[in-house]
Write a protein that holds these residues in place. Structure first.
Motif, PDB file in Angstrom:
ATOM      1  N   VAL A   1       0.808  -1.218   0.000  1.00 14.94           N
ATOM      2  CA  VAL A   1       0.000   0.000   0.000  1.00 14.94           C
ATOM      3  C   VAL A   1       0.840   1.266   0.000  1.00 14.94           C
ATOM      4  CG1 VAL A   1      -1.774   1.282   1.244  1.00 14.94           C
ATOM      5  CG2 VAL A   1      -1.895  -1.198   1.136  1.00 14.94           C
ATOM      6  N   ILE A   2       1.859   1.325   0.837  1.00 13.19           N
ATOM      7  CA  ILE A   2       2.612   2.582   0.993  1.00 13.19           C
ATOM      8  C   ILE A   2       3.715   2.727  -0.047  1.00 13.19           C
ATOM      9  CG2 ILE A   2       2.081   2.692   3.448  1.00 13.19           C
ATOM     10  CD1 ILE A   2       4.958   1.766   4.006  1.00 13.19           C
TER      11      ILE A   2
ATOM     12  N   PRO B   1       6.426   2.770  -5.724  1.00 15.19           N
ATOM     13  CA  PRO B   1       5.206   3.585  -5.675  1.00 15.19           C
ATOM     14  C   PRO B   1       4.132   2.935  -4.807  1.00 15.19           C
ATOM     15  CG  PRO B   1       5.822   3.040  -7.957  1.00 15.19           C
ATOM     16  CD  PRO B   1       6.685   2.226  -7.043  1.00 15.19           C
ATOM     17  N   ALA B   2       3.243   3.736  -4.294  1.00 20.52           N
ATOM     18  CA  ALA B   2       2.105   3.231  -3.523  1.00 20.52           C
ATOM     19  C   ALA B   2       1.269   2.301  -4.396  1.00 20.52           C
ATOM     20  CB  ALA B   2       1.251   4.391  -3.031  1.00 20.52           C
ATOM     21  N   GLY B   3       0.806   1.218  -3.803  1.00 15.17           N
ATOM     22  CA  GLY B   3      -0.062   0.283  -4.503  1.00 15.17           C
ATOM     23  C   GLY B   3       0.651  -0.758  -5.342  1.00 15.17           C
ATOM     24  N   VAL B   4       1.971  -0.712  -5.354  1.00 14.28           N
ATOM     25  CA  VAL B   4       2.776  -1.650  -6.134  1.00 14.28           C
ATOM     26  C   VAL B   4       3.450  -2.623  -5.167  1.00 14.28           C
ATOM     27  CG1 VAL B   4       4.804  -1.853  -7.642  1.00 14.28           C
ATOM     28  CG2 VAL B   4       3.187   0.027  -7.966  1.00 14.28           C
ATOM     29  N   LEU B   5       3.396  -3.901  -5.484  1.00 14.23           N
ATOM     30  CA  LEU B   5       4.067  -4.893  -4.643  1.00 14.23           C
ATOM     31  C   LEU B   5       5.571  -4.635  -4.644  1.00 14.23           C
ATOM     32  CD1 LEU B   5       1.347  -6.469  -5.332  1.00 14.23           C
ATOM     33  CD2 LEU B   5       2.732  -8.491  -5.007  1.00 14.23           C
ATOM     34  N   CYS B   6       6.174  -4.706  -3.478  1.00 13.53           N
ATOM     35  CA  CYS B   6       7.624  -4.586  -3.367  1.00 13.53           C
ATOM     36  C   CYS B   6       8.261  -5.793  -4.059  1.00 13.53           C
ATOM     37  CB  CYS B   6       8.030  -4.546  -1.902  1.00 13.53           C
ATOM     38  SG  CYS B   6       9.820  -4.443  -1.665  1.00 13.53           S
ATOM     39  N   SER B   7       9.341  -5.541  -4.767  1.00 18.41           N
ATOM     40  CA  SER B   7      10.028  -6.631  -5.468  1.00 18.41           C
ATOM     41  C   SER B   7      10.622  -7.656  -4.513  1.00 18.41           C
ATOM     42  CB  SER B   7      11.137  -6.060  -6.354  1.00 18.41           C
ATOM     43  OG  SER B   7      12.123  -5.415  -5.563  1.00 18.41           O
TER      44      SER B   7
ATOM     45  N   GLU C   1      -7.794  -6.378   5.776  1.00 15.10           N
ATOM     46  CA  GLU C   1      -8.562  -5.372   5.063  1.00 15.10           C
ATOM     47  C   GLU C   1      -8.472  -4.014   5.764  1.00 15.10           C
ATOM     48  OE1 GLU C   1      -9.782  -8.452   5.927  1.00 15.10           O
ATOM     49  OE2 GLU C   1      -9.665  -9.300   3.909  1.00 15.10           O
ATOM     50  N   GLU C   2      -8.535  -4.028   7.093  1.00 13.56           N
ATOM     51  CA  GLU C   2      -8.394  -2.778   7.852  1.00 13.56           C
ATOM     52  C   GLU C   2      -7.004  -2.198   7.660  1.00 13.56           C
ATOM     53  OE1 GLU C   2      -9.509  -2.698  11.988  1.00 13.56           O
ATOM     54  OE2 GLU C   2     -11.340  -3.816  11.585  1.00 13.56           O
ATOM     55  N   ALA C   3      -5.988  -3.046   7.647  1.00 14.54           N
ATOM     56  CA  ALA C   3      -4.619  -2.570   7.448  1.00 14.54           C
ATOM     57  C   ALA C   3      -4.488  -1.869   6.101  1.00 14.54           C
ATOM     58  CB  ALA C   3      -3.633  -3.730   7.534  1.00 14.54           C
ATOM     59  N   TYR C   4      -5.043  -2.450   5.058  1.00 15.07           N
ATOM     60  CA  TYR C   4      -4.984  -1.839   3.727  1.00 15.07           C
ATOM     61  C   TYR C   4      -5.677  -0.481   3.738  1.00 15.07           C
ATOM     62  CZ  TYR C   4      -2.934  -5.834   1.329  1.00 15.07           C
ATOM     63  OH  TYR C   4      -2.060  -6.804   0.893  1.00 15.07           O
TER      64      TYR C   4
END
Length: 86
Positions: free
Chosen positions: A13-14, A28-34, A69-72
């Motif tokens: 998310v961050i 970027p936000a919303g992109v899975l970390c590699s 879901e709350e964490a997201y």
């Protein structure tokens, strides 16, 4: 509080402005970390290559809520609040 297995909201998310192996310009936000594995774990956990911002994050009820879901949702709101105005 311990991280919930498989959540990985903070790794998705961050945004992360510092370089990460495989992401030299950050994430970027919303992109899975590699560095996120298929089972939601960080390949760099405990390694010196792990960005300081990631090492400084600690699971808390305020940040993670009671469910994935709350964490997201919480982290998406925090991400939006910390972005510069356009």
């Amino acid at each position: 509080m311990e991280c919930r297995a498989g959540c990985a909201a903070c790794c998705i998310v961050i945004s992360i402005s510092s370089p990460i192996p495989g992401m030299p310009h950050g994430k970027p936000a919303g992109v899975l970390c590699s560095q996120l594995t298929e089972n939601g774990k960080c390949r760099l956990f405990g390694q010196p290559e792990r960005p300081v911002v990631c090492s400084a994050l600690h699971a808390s009820e305020e940040m993670c809520g009671a469910t994935d879901e709350e964490a997201y949702k919480i982290l998406a709101e925090l991400e939006e609040l910390t972005q510069p105005a356009e």
